[in-house]
Design a protein around this motif. Sequence first.
Motif, PDB file in Angstrom:
ATOM      1  N   ARG A 174      42.675 -21.274   4.658  1.00  7.68           N
ATOM      2  CA  ARG A 174      43.592 -21.917   5.936  1.00  7.68           C
ATOM      3  C   ARG A 174      44.960 -21.818   4.382  1.00  7.68           C
ATOM      4  O   ARG A 174      44.320 -22.402   2.985  1.00  7.68           O
ATOM      5  N   THR A 175      45.999 -21.794   5.168  1.00  5.08           N
ATOM      6  CA  THR A 175      46.734 -22.144   4.192  1.00  5.08           C
ATOM      7  C   THR A 175      47.764 -22.856   4.869  1.00  5.08           C
ATOM      8  O   THR A 175      48.201 -23.595   6.346  1.00  5.08           O
ATOM      9  N   THR A 176      48.618 -23.945   3.750  1.00  4.26           N
ATOM     10  CA  THR A 176      49.530 -24.986   4.210  1.00  4.26           C
ATOM     11  C   THR A 176      50.438 -25.117   3.187  1.00  4.26           C
ATOM     12  O   THR A 176      50.621 -24.522   2.429  1.00  4.26           O
ATOM     13  N   GLU A 177      51.321 -25.320   4.416  1.00  3.49           N
ATOM     14  CA  GLU A 177      52.909 -25.870   3.618  1.00  3.49           C
ATOM     15  C   GLU A 177      53.297 -27.180   4.100  1.00  3.49           C
ATOM     16  O   GLU A 177      53.322 -27.811   5.788  1.00  3.49           O
ATOM     17  N   SER A 178      54.018 -27.751   3.162  1.00  3.23           N
ATOM     18  CA  SER A 178      54.405 -28.825   3.839  1.00  3.23           C
ATOM     19  C   SER A 178      55.929 -28.744   3.912  1.00  3.23           C
ATOM     20  O   SER A 178      56.970 -27.673   2.870  1.00  3.23           O
ATOM     21  N   THR A 179      56.707 -29.037   4.748  1.00  3.80           N
ATOM     22  CA  THR A 179      57.300 -28.766   5.729  1.00  3.80           C
ATOM     23  C   THR A 179      58.092 -29.775   6.645  1.00  3.80           C
ATOM     24  O   THR A 179      57.453 -30.578   7.574  1.00  3.80           O
ATOM     25  N   LEU A 221      52.115 -27.928   7.334  1.00  7.19           N
ATOM     26  CA  LEU A 221      51.551 -26.921   8.255  1.00  7.19           C
ATOM     27  C   LEU A 221      50.095 -26.217   8.459  1.00  7.19           C
ATOM     28  O   LEU A 221      50.235 -25.615   6.980  1.00  7.19           O
ATOM     29  N   THR A 222      49.653 -25.663   8.780  1.00  6.18           N
ATOM     30  CA  THR A 222      48.635 -24.940   8.145  1.00  6.18           C
ATOM     31  C   THR A 222      47.996 -23.892   9.724  1.00  6.18           C
ATOM     32  O   THR A 222      49.085 -23.449  10.206  1.00  6.18           O
ATOM     33  N   THR A 223      48.312 -22.569   9.003  1.00  8.60           N
ATOM     34  CA  THR A 223      47.709 -21.598   9.493  1.00  8.60           C
ATOM     35  C   THR A 223      47.033 -20.998   8.533  1.00  8.60           C
ATOM     36  O   THR A 223      45.991 -20.682   7.131  1.00  8.60           O
ATOM     37  N   CYS A 224      45.955 -19.461   9.439  1.00  7.39           N
ATOM     38  CA  CYS A 224      44.864 -18.819   8.916  1.00  7.39           C
ATOM     39  C   CYS A 224      44.862 -17.481   8.728  1.00  7.39           C
ATOM     40  O   CYS A 224      45.656 -16.581   9.047  1.00  7.39           O
ATOM     41  N   GLN A 225      45.225 -16.974   7.365  1.00  6.05           N
ATOM     42  CA  GLN A 225      45.248 -16.023   6.961  1.00  6.05           C
ATOM     43  C   GLN A 225      44.309 -15.552   6.196  1.00  6.05           C
ATOM     44  O   GLN A 225      43.416 -16.107   5.511  1.00  6.05           O
ATOM     45  N   GLY A 226      44.365 -14.111   6.243  1.00  2.00           N
ATOM     46  CA  GLY A 226      43.008 -13.372   5.188  1.00  2.00           C
ATOM     47  C   GLY A 226      42.629 -12.191   6.202  1.00  2.00           C
ATOM     48  O   GLY A 226      42.610 -12.322   7.396  1.00  2.00           O
ATOM     49  N   GLU A 257      40.874 -19.875  13.251  1.00  2.00           N
ATOM     50  CA  GLU A 257      41.252 -22.138  13.449  1.00  2.00           C
ATOM     51  C   GLU A 257      39.518 -21.843  14.051  1.00  2.00           C
ATOM     52  O   GLU A 257      39.486 -21.543  15.060  1.00  2.00           O
ATOM     53  N   ILE A 258      38.355 -22.384  13.067  1.00  2.35           N
ATOM     54  CA  ILE A 258      37.117 -22.843  13.620  1.00  2.35           C
ATOM     55  C   ILE A 258      37.330 -24.310  14.038  1.00  2.35           C
ATOM     56  O   ILE A 258      36.731 -23.695  15.913  1.00  2.35           O
ATOM     57  N   THR A 259      37.772 -25.167  13.725  1.00  2.00           N
ATOM     58  CA  THR A 259      38.107 -26.820  13.622  1.00  2.00           C
ATOM     59  C   THR A 259      39.256 -27.222  13.832  1.00  2.00           C
ATOM     60  O   THR A 259      40.365 -26.808  12.887  1.00  2.00           O
ATOM     61  N   THR A 260      39.720 -27.956  14.576  1.00  2.00           N
ATOM     62  CA  THR A 260      41.175 -28.430  14.900  1.00  2.00           C
ATOM     63  C   THR A 260      41.607 -29.701  14.965  1.00  2.00           C
ATOM     64  O   THR A 260      40.458 -30.690  15.819  1.00  2.00           O
ATOM     65  N   ASN A 281      48.847 -29.926  16.701  1.00  2.09           N
ATOM     66  CA  ASN A 281      47.720 -29.319  15.696  1.00  2.09           C
ATOM     67  C   ASN A 281      47.634 -29.510  14.294  1.00  2.09           C
ATOM     68  O   ASN A 281      48.231 -28.176  13.642  1.00  2.09           O
ATOM     69  N   TYR A 282      46.330 -29.305  13.836  1.00  3.74           N
ATOM     70  CA  TYR A 282      46.343 -29.278  12.265  1.00  3.74           C
ATOM     71  C   TYR A 282      44.606 -28.677  12.163  1.00  3.74           C
ATOM     72  O   TYR A 282      43.745 -29.240  13.057  1.00  3.74           O
ATOM     73  N   ILE A 283      45.116 -27.078  11.610  1.00  7.55           N
ATOM     74  CA  ILE A 283      43.302 -26.715  11.810  1.00  7.55           C
ATOM     75  C   ILE A 283      42.300 -27.323  10.409  1.00  7.55           C
ATOM     76  O   ILE A 283      43.561 -27.653   9.031  1.00  7.55           O
ATOM     77  N   GLU A 284      41.396 -27.532  11.148  1.00  7.20           N
ATOM     78  CA  GLU A 284      40.928 -28.283  10.291  1.00  7.20           C
ATOM     79  C   GLU A 284      40.016 -26.742   8.795  1.00  7.20           C
ATOM     80  O   GLU A 284      39.776 -27.645   7.432  1.00  7.20           O
ATOM     81  N   GLN A 285      39.819 -25.721   9.225  1.00  2.00           N
ATOM     82  CA  GLN A 285      38.731 -24.822   9.624  1.00  2.00           C
ATOM     83  C   GLN A 285      38.971 -24.156   9.469  1.00  2.00           C
ATOM     84  O   GLN A 285      39.167 -23.600  11.239  1.00  2.00           O
ATOM     85  N   CYS A 286      39.167 -22.187   8.509  1.00  2.00           N
ATOM     86  CA  CYS A 286      39.540 -21.160   9.421  1.00  2.00           C
ATOM     87  C   CYS A 286      38.135 -20.633   8.716  1.00  2.00           C
ATOM     88  O   CYS A 286      37.178 -20.680   8.665  1.00  2.00           O
ATOM     89  N   GLY A 287      37.862 -19.489   9.989  1.00  2.00           N
ATOM     90  CA  GLY A 287      36.751 -18.082   9.879  1.00  2.00           C
ATOM     91  C   GLY A 287      37.298 -16.719  10.344  1.00  2.00           C
ATOM     92  O   GLY A 287      37.718 -16.718  10.740  1.00  2.00           O
ATOM     93  N   CYS A 288      36.307 -16.390   9.976  1.00  2.00           N
ATOM     94  CA  CYS A 288      36.501 -14.697  10.969  1.00  2.00           C
ATOM     95  C   CYS A 288      35.929 -14.588  12.514  1.00  2.00           C
ATOM     96  O   CYS A 288      34.036 -15.338  12.422  1.00  2.00           O
ATOM     97  N   LEU A 289      35.871 -14.868  13.644  1.00  2.00           N
ATOM     98  CA  LEU A 289      35.416 -15.208  14.666  1.00  2.00           C
ATOM     99  C   LEU A 289      35.495 -12.860  15.179  1.00  2.00           C
ATOM    100  O   LEU A 289      36.675 -13.112  15.065  1.00  2.00           O
ATOM    101  N   GLN A 290      34.272 -13.059  15.909  1.00  2.00           N
ATOM    102  CA  GLN A 290      34.216 -11.989  16.852  1.00  2.00           C
ATOM    103  C   GLN A 290      35.386 -12.083  17.573  1.00  2.00           C
ATOM    104  O   GLN A 290      36.158 -12.631  18.293  1.00  2.00           O
TER     105      GLN A 290
END
Length: 230
Positions: free
Chosen positions: A131-136, A151-156, A180-183, A203-212
């Motif tokens: 999860r990456t976070t940007e303050s804006t 503001l959160t995003t999932c990257q990787g 995103e896994i949980t928001t 929406n705020y992303i709490e956790q990111c992960g690899c999903l099928q």
Amino acid sequence: MRHCETCLCSDKLENDGSLHRIECEPITCDTYCPQGFEPVLPPGECCAKCVQTMCVVVYSGNLTHSIPVNGIWSPPGNKCVKYECVKVGSRFITMEARTLCPPYNPNDCIPGTEVIAPDGCCHLCVRKCNRTTESTYLQHNGCTSSQKVDLTTCQGLCPTFSWFSRSTSTFQPSCSCCQEITTSKREVEMVCPDGSKFSYSYNYIEQCGCLQSTCTTMEKTVTKKLQRRR
């Protein structure tokens, strides 16, 4: 007509004493066949002959295993090696395939994200999806948040690989995406150019992960592009 007895003229005489008695014994057949062979009785023969019906693979030094034609087998504890038995004409050929796994270090994995590929060979882990976070300041319908928000995003990158399916005898792709896994919902005050204010939920992303996810092959992608051009 089968002659499955061995007959000899013995020293014994018939009851009338005029002729020697003929004594016959059944032919003793060798019923042993080596591994991968089965006894088959040819027409007109008394004894079966050994005919090869399977491939025989030697592994771990001196261990052997029989594989039926078109069958695929992996040695115990080594799913990265696969043997396939094919018949070409009258020849039985054993084909070997080895899977090369990408570098794996469990210390690089996020705890609880260690996985094994569907074929049971390669160990993988989720180590690049974060999860990456940007303050804006948040913008909405021309209005701006009264303060900066995270503001959160999932990257990787996530594991994408292909394995051999025994049921279909083809290579099956497996793809996963960083998502995103949980928001959760967060509130912020918005200020509009006319001075009005209102509360806005985002929406705020709490956790990111690899999903099928569904894999898209190059062939399908090219076909879709050609269809669009038409």
